[in-house]
Design a protein around this motif. Sequence first.
Motif, mmCIF file in Angstrom:
data_model
loop_
_atom_site.group_PDB
_atom_site.id
_atom_site.type_symbol
_atom_site.label_atom_id
_atom_site.label_comp_id
_atom_site.label_asym_id
_atom_site.label_seq_id
_atom_site.Cartn_x
_atom_site.Cartn_y
_atom_site.Cartn_z
ATOM 1 N N PRO A 1 101.699 110.318 33.488
ATOM 2 C CA PRO A 1 103.126 110.566 33.283
ATOM 3 C C PRO A 1 103.480 111.045 31.881
ATOM 4 N N GLU A 2 102.565 110.830 30.904
ATOM 5 C CA GLU A 2 102.867 111.279 29.549
ATOM 6 C C GLU A 2 102.818 112.796 29.400
ATOM 7 N N LEU A 3 102.242 113.491 30.415
ATOM 8 C CA LEU A 3 102.195 114.952 30.360
ATOM 9 C C LEU A 3 103.597 115.530 30.506
ATOM 10 N N GLU A 4 103.834 116.634 29.849
ATOM 11 C CA GLU A 4 105.157 117.258 29.870
ATOM 12 C C GLU A 4 105.056 118.728 30.253
ATOM 13 N N PHE A 5 105.596 119.096 31.380
ATOM 14 C CA PHE A 5 105.787 120.488 31.773
ATOM 15 C C PHE A 5 106.677 120.486 33.002
ATOM 16 N N ASN A 6 107.391 121.556 33.247
ATOM 17 C CA ASN A 6 108.173 121.622 34.477
ATOM 18 C C ASN A 6 107.710 122.832 35.278
ATOM 19 N N THR A 7 107.856 122.731 36.576
ATOM 20 C CA THR A 7 107.368 123.773 37.483
ATOM 21 C C THR A 7 108.524 124.561 38.095
ATOM 22 N N LEU A 8 109.691 124.444 37.500
ATOM 23 C CA LEU A 8 110.857 125.127 38.050
ATOM 24 C C LEU A 8 110.662 126.639 38.069
ATOM 25 N N GLU A 9 110.321 127.229 36.929
ATOM 26 C CA GLU A 9 110.193 128.680 36.852
ATOM 27 C C GLU A 9 109.020 129.219 37.673
ATOM 28 N N PRO A 10 107.818 128.569 37.631
ATOM 29 C CA PRO A 10 106.726 129.037 38.503
ATOM 30 C C PRO A 10 107.095 129.034 39.979
ATOM 31 N N ASN A 11 107.790 127.990 40.430
ATOM 32 C CA ASN A 11 108.203 127.934 41.836
ATOM 33 C C ASN A 11 109.244 128.999 42.154
ATOM 34 N N ARG A 12 110.056 129.307 41.172
ATOM 35 C CA ARG A 12 111.031 130.389 41.374
ATOM 36 C C ARG A 12 110.298 131.722 41.582
ATOM 37 N N ILE A 13 109.204 131.934 40.833
ATOM 38 C CA ILE A 13 108.397 133.156 40.985
ATOM 39 C C ILE A 13 107.734 133.191 42.360
ATOM 40 N N ILE A 14 107.248 132.030 42.823
ATOM 41 C CA ILE A 14 106.642 131.963 44.162
ATOM 42 C C ILE A 14 107.666 132.360 45.224
ATOM 43 N N SER A 15 108.879 131.823 45.072
ATOM 44 C CA SER A 15 109.955 132.164 46.012
ATOM 45 C C SER A 15 110.224 133.665 45.997
ATOM 46 N N LEU A 16 110.250 134.239 44.795
ATOM 47 C CA LEU A 16 110.478 135.686 44.664
ATOM 48 C C LEU A 16 109.370 136.475 45.358
ATOM 49 N N ALA A 17 108.124 135.975 45.233
ATOM 50 C CA ALA A 17 106.982 136.652 45.863
ATOM 51 C C ALA A 17 107.137 136.666 47.386
ATOM 52 N N TYR A 18 107.512 135.518 47.956
ATOM 53 C CA TYR A 18 107.735 135.466 49.412
ATOM 54 C C TYR A 18 108.895 136.372 49.819
ATOM 55 N N ARG A 19 109.874 136.461 48.955
ATOM 56 C CA ARG A 19 111.018 137.333 49.238
ATOM 57 C C ARG A 19 110.583 138.796 49.255
ATOM 58 N N LYS A 20 109.722 139.165 48.299
ATOM 59 C CA LYS A 20 109.195 140.537 48.265
ATOM 60 C C LYS A 20 108.418 140.853 49.539
ATOM 61 N N ASN A 21 107.728 139.850 50.075
ATOM 62 C CA ASN A 21 106.939 140.028 51.300
ATOM 63 C C ASN A 21 107.781 139.959 52.568
ATOM 64 N N GLY A 22 109.082 139.728 52.396
ATOM 65 C CA GLY A 22 109.972 139.702 53.556
ATOM 66 C C GLY A 22 110.144 138.349 54.204
ATOM 67 N N ASN A 23 109.509 137.313 53.652
ATOM 68 C CA ASN A 23 109.620 135.972 54.233
ATOM 69 C C ASN A 23 110.761 135.228 53.533
ATOM 70 N N LEU A 24 111.996 135.589 53.911
ATOM 71 C CA LEU A 24 113.165 135.044 53.228
ATOM 72 C C LEU A 24 113.345 133.550 53.482
ATOM 73 N N ARG A 25 113.021 133.106 54.677
ATOM 74 C CA ARG A 25 113.207 131.681 55.002
ATOM 75 C C ARG A 25 112.259 130.810 54.184
ATOM 76 N N LYS A 26 111.031 131.262 53.998
ATOM 77 C CA LYS A 26 110.076 130.526 53.162
ATOM 78 C C LYS A 26 110.564 130.494 51.715
ATOM 79 N N ALA A 27 111.053 131.634 51.240
ATOM 80 C CA ALA A 27 111.577 131.720 49.870
ATOM 81 C C ALA A 27 112.730 130.749 49.676
ATOM 82 N N LEU A 28 113.621 130.695 50.676
ATOM 83 C CA LEU A 28 114.779 129.795 50.607
ATOM 84 C C LEU A 28 114.336 128.338 50.624
#
Length: 410
Positions: free
Chosen positions: A304-331
């Motif tokens: 738990p002492e580690l510090e980082f957030n995965t908000l932006e990486p997950n946002r990029i993953i969502s964008l990638a699925y959106r580019k591939n046309g999988n809007l529901r997965k992105a959402l």
Amino acid sequence: AYRKGKALCGLKRYKEAIITLQNLYQSTKSNTDDSISSIKQSIEQLLKHAEILDSENENGQYDYISIIDECCERAKIRKDSKGNDEWVYEIGARLDHADFLCEDIEIRLAFSIVYSHEVLGYSMKSNIQNDQTLSLCSVELIHRITQKLLEEPYHRQEVYKLYNGLNLDKTNMNLANVDIIGNIVGLNSFELDNIIVGNSSLSGEGLWILPSYFNHSCIDENVTQYILGDLMFIRSLRPILQGEELLVNYRSVGPETTHKRAQLLNTVEKLLKLVTNEPEPELSLIKKLEKTIFELHNLRKEHPELEFNTLEPNRIISLAYRKNGNLRKALSILKGVYNSYKNVYLKNINWIVLDIVSLCTDLKQMEEARKWVDILLKGSVEPLLGKFKDEDKWKKEALYLMEKKKLIRL
């Protein structure tokens, strides 16, 4: 008596100020001499202001809309004869309001604050690096605090109690020590990073006493801060147990896990570049990025002492699925990210909600999109206004605040 009332307000002894000014007001009320009419008016105005300060300090009753209007007016900037920025009003965006502290909100005036254009005109700013600008603000802030402690020595104790990193056995309270003040500023000051107020963009640095005692965490914050001029509003993000520390930013990382964390973050960074640059990223690449982020999640559970957030990486993953046309997965991914971070006020969480609104619109889910627009509005203004009690009135206040403060751009 008038000056005494004003001084008592400055010392935050509001009830004494009210009594002094009430007595003064009564003694001049029956005087019909026209030559003191302006004095009588000044006494009445100061008495009303002292009563407002007392109400703010005692009950936390702040007229937020008036404060926002006041801040926007005070933050107005114009060009001087040399083309540098200067305040329209003499003291600029420094507001005269009382401190307040209760279970879920703290409101504090800055002990001292310096705005960038007060030490450097914007016409020169483009010629130097941003860190140099902040350095100039720090130097000026140290100078102003030193002057204040020389002129008002009763403030020394509260300032010298702040952490200075010097490990001194004892501090001489009779001296305004520039070395100690410099360390205190370096370790406890808060930066103002291009905060939009009305038509002005304010940057700078300030020292607030009580908020300086908060510990820091990148992603485990349980309080959020919101700055209007030199007023800092701090609200809890969730119920906080007695004895639980208040967190605003970062913490140190255990050396035994640093290497593993660095490896995973390096992999994430490389994959993010590949995914971002591809017009239609390969599914295998997206899956590999998801797997690496999942490993980061597991690593943090173990440490738990580690510090980082995965908000932006997950946002990029969502964008990638959106580019591939999988809007529901992105959402689905973005809703998961929002649920993970909704109790932590991060500046870029609003962009996640905006992405959700956009995806809902593309999927023709208009009612769902409207729901998320309301979530966006509330999430943007509740750090200042608190939870809305009047459901019929909240949207009007929220839109007004967002127009004034330009918290997000829709």
